[in-house]
Design a protein around this motif. Structure first.
Motif, PDB file in Angstrom:
ATOM      1  N   ASP A  29       0.851  -1.235  -0.075  1.00 45.61           N
ATOM      2  CA  ASP A  29      -0.047   0.031   0.038  1.00 45.61           C
ATOM      3  C   ASP A  29       0.903   1.271   0.017  1.00 45.61           C
ATOM      4  N   SER A  34      -2.989   4.679   3.023  1.00 41.25           N
ATOM      5  CA  SER A  34      -4.145   4.579   1.998  1.00 41.25           C
ATOM      6  C   SER A  34      -3.798   3.368   1.117  1.00 41.25           C
ATOM      7  N   GLY A  35      -4.940   2.513   0.932  1.00 40.15           N
ATOM      8  CA  GLY A  35      -4.884   1.355   0.035  1.00 40.15           C
ATOM      9  C   GLY A  35      -4.607   1.721  -1.487  1.00 40.15           C
ATOM     10  N   ARG A  39      -2.958  -4.146  -3.631  1.00 41.33           N
ATOM     11  CA  ARG A  39      -3.744  -4.916  -2.372  1.00 41.33           C
ATOM     12  C   ARG A  39      -4.931  -5.572  -3.064  1.00 41.33           C
ATOM     13  N   ALA A  72      -1.963  -0.682   4.566  1.00 45.43           N
ATOM     14  CA  ALA A  72      -3.307  -0.006   4.646  1.00 45.43           C
ATOM     15  C   ALA A  72      -3.953  -0.223   5.842  1.00 45.43           C
ATOM     16  N   ARG A  79     -10.427   6.049   5.040  1.00 48.72           N
ATOM     17  CA  ARG A  79     -10.008   4.854   4.647  1.00 48.72           C
ATOM     18  C   ARG A  79     -11.415   4.022   4.243  1.00 48.72           C
TER      19      ARG A  79
END
Ligand SMILES: Cc1cc2nc3c(=O)[nH]c(=O)nc-3n(C[C@H](O)[C@H](O)[C@H](O)COP(=O)(O)O)c2cc1C
Ligand code: SF4
Length: 452
Positions: A29, A34-35, A39, A72, A79
């Motif tokens: 991530d 933040s993703g 992922r 993440a 999120r």
């Protein structure tokens, strides 16, 4: 019907079979927590491969509780959309997604520039192997952290995920409270078992207050600590009998399942049980040198023969002989004591072994990490009637030691036709990429159309 493919019913959730992808953290991530697409690509490999549910990697409930930048997080409402997107894509494969609510406590590998403050723990004693520093949590820290877990659960629910798991295992913050080998407090959060369990019980109650009773909540617990499993001068820590009592209390408080693990640190000779690949480790451990008081010493040991081989020998000796199903005796003790389903982790990759464990009442399902990293489609092999994948996981643990610096994947070259094939598999997590760069042909075509 084969018990392996019978649905498993929890109070608030049904999973289509008895295979859970166990938690596997990788640095996919963004630095800020933040993703991203990598992922999503990673998790879809397992959803496609046929597991009934994915239990996520370590997802920090606060930035201070992070192990490494690049995982993440679920520490704020911004999120939620990422986790919603991930959950929706996983659901397309009839696969459930359970998010692991986590806090590192003192077991933190690499800090980040935005990770403000020393690590928090039940104690102020540094983590003994690497010497990671920490400070003892005040009651206010404890209350804030309990609320952070509850907010994490609320966000997971708002994201449409299927449940949450408390990371109460493997030496992270909840273990640091539960373990008699680590917790040295003399207030109501330390001392006898009921005091050491107070922190996790408060988390469970706060989650239930926040999300109600109809959202799946499970607990991953290290049933036996083996806190002196590597460093013999440490105290032994919790026994399975103590963990059985903790699981009974958690069931009373509203937990829907128990996920049985082992060891009061991560990694630990018994978790993930396998080899200790010193050569690979010496190439990645250098990233951690500034993180702990003993990390430079450790790197020198991993780099220097015969110390490296002695360390490896000691690690493997303390692991013991059994790898596949090594936590089954503990899982059985817990299963006898609780009414909620029990998931067992640890080395599973043979259909007949898993079938026997379930039919003999040791557990209700298994979770698999490395065997699925090696063979993302292992469940499809079982569906086709195979007892094992043709190229099984060797338990070499190279995936584990590479993860500090490199993308998570299988790094056991002997399982591939060539090194190139192995690297292609590792890098496949970036396919599809977040932004598709135009190919040379496309760029040329574009340039021509611009000119004309
Ligand atoms: C690379 C790697 C990352 C892991 N990350 C986590 C994690 O984030 N949370 C957790 O609870 N366990 C984690 N584990 C432990 C696994 O979930 C699993 O319980 C353990 O590896 C034993 O199962 P296995 O023999 O199927 O690998 C990790 C294991 C590996 C190998
Ligand atoms: S590197 Fe591959 S073979 Fe080795 S333990 Fe990890 S998944 Fe298994």
């Amino acid at each position: 019907m084969d018990v392996l493919f019978e649905p498993l019913r929890f109070r608030n959730l049904t999973v289509k079979n008895r295979f859970f992808r166990s938690n596997v953290s990788g640095r996919f991530d963004n630095y800020d927590g933040s993703g991203n697409q990598a992922r999503i690509n990673w998790e879809l490999k397992f959803a496609r491969g046929g597991v009934g549910a994915i239990i996520s990697s370590f997802v920090p409930v606060t930035l201070r509780g992070r192990i490494i930048p690049g995982y993440a997080t679920i520490d704020n409402d911004a999120r939620i959309p990422f986790w919603r997107e991930l959950g929706q894509q996983v659901h397309e494969y009839d696969c459930k997604f359970i998010l692991q609510l986590s806090h590192s406590g003192r077991q933190r590998d690499i800090g980040g520039v935005d990770q403000l403050g020393v690590a928090l723990s039940s104690t102020d004693k540094p983590e003994p192997l690497h010497g990671f520093p920490c400070e003892r949590m005040t009651k206010q820290d404890i209350q804030e952290t309990v609320q952070a877990f509850a907010q994490g659960a609320r966000r997971a629910r708002e994201a449409g995920l299927d449940g949450v798991e408390l990371h109460g295992a493997n030496g992270y913050l909840i273990t640091q409270f539960l373990s008699s080998g680590i917790n040295d407090r003399d207030d109501e959060y330390g001392g006898p078992l009921q005091n050491r369990a107070r922190f996790v019980r408060e988390i469970v109650r706060a989650i239930r207050q926040e999300v109600g009773n109809d959202f799946h909540l499970q607990m991953k617990i290290s049933a036996t600590d083996y806190n002196n499993g590597l460093l013999p001068w440490e105290k032994p820590g919790n026994t399975v009998r103590e963990s059985v009592q903790v699981c009974r209390w958690l069931e009373e408080d509203g937990v829907d399942a128990i996920h049985v693990s082992t060891g009061s640190s991560f990694p630990h000779p018994k978790n993930p049980a396998g080899d200790f690949p010193v050569v690979d480790l010496s190439g990645t451990y250098d990233s951690m040198i500034s993180s702990g008081r003993n990390t430079l010493r450790n790197e020198l040991i991993f780099l220097t023969w015969p110390f490296s081989q002695l360390f490896r020998w000691w690690w493997v000796k303390n692991r013991g002989k059994r790898i596949e199903g090594l936590n089954l005796p503990d899982a059985r003790e817990i299963k006898r004591a609780v009414n909620v389903p029990v998931i067992c982790t640890g080395g599973f990759q043979t259909a007949s072994v898993i079938r026997r464990a379930i039919t003999r009442g040791y557990c209700d399902a298994v979770s698999m990490a490395r065997p699925l990293i090696a063979n993302n489609d292992l469940v499809k092999h079982f569906e086709a009637g195979r007892d094992r994948a043709p190229r099984p996981c060797t338990y070499c643990n190279k995936c584990l030691v590479n993860v500090i610096e490199n993308p998570l994947g299988c790094y056991e070259e002997s399982r591939f036709d060539s090194r190139e094939a192995m690297i292609r598999q590792v890098m496949s997590v970036f396919d599809p990429p977040p932004f598709r760069e135009p190919s040379t042909q496309e760029s040329v075509a574009h340039a021509i159309s611009d000119v004309s």
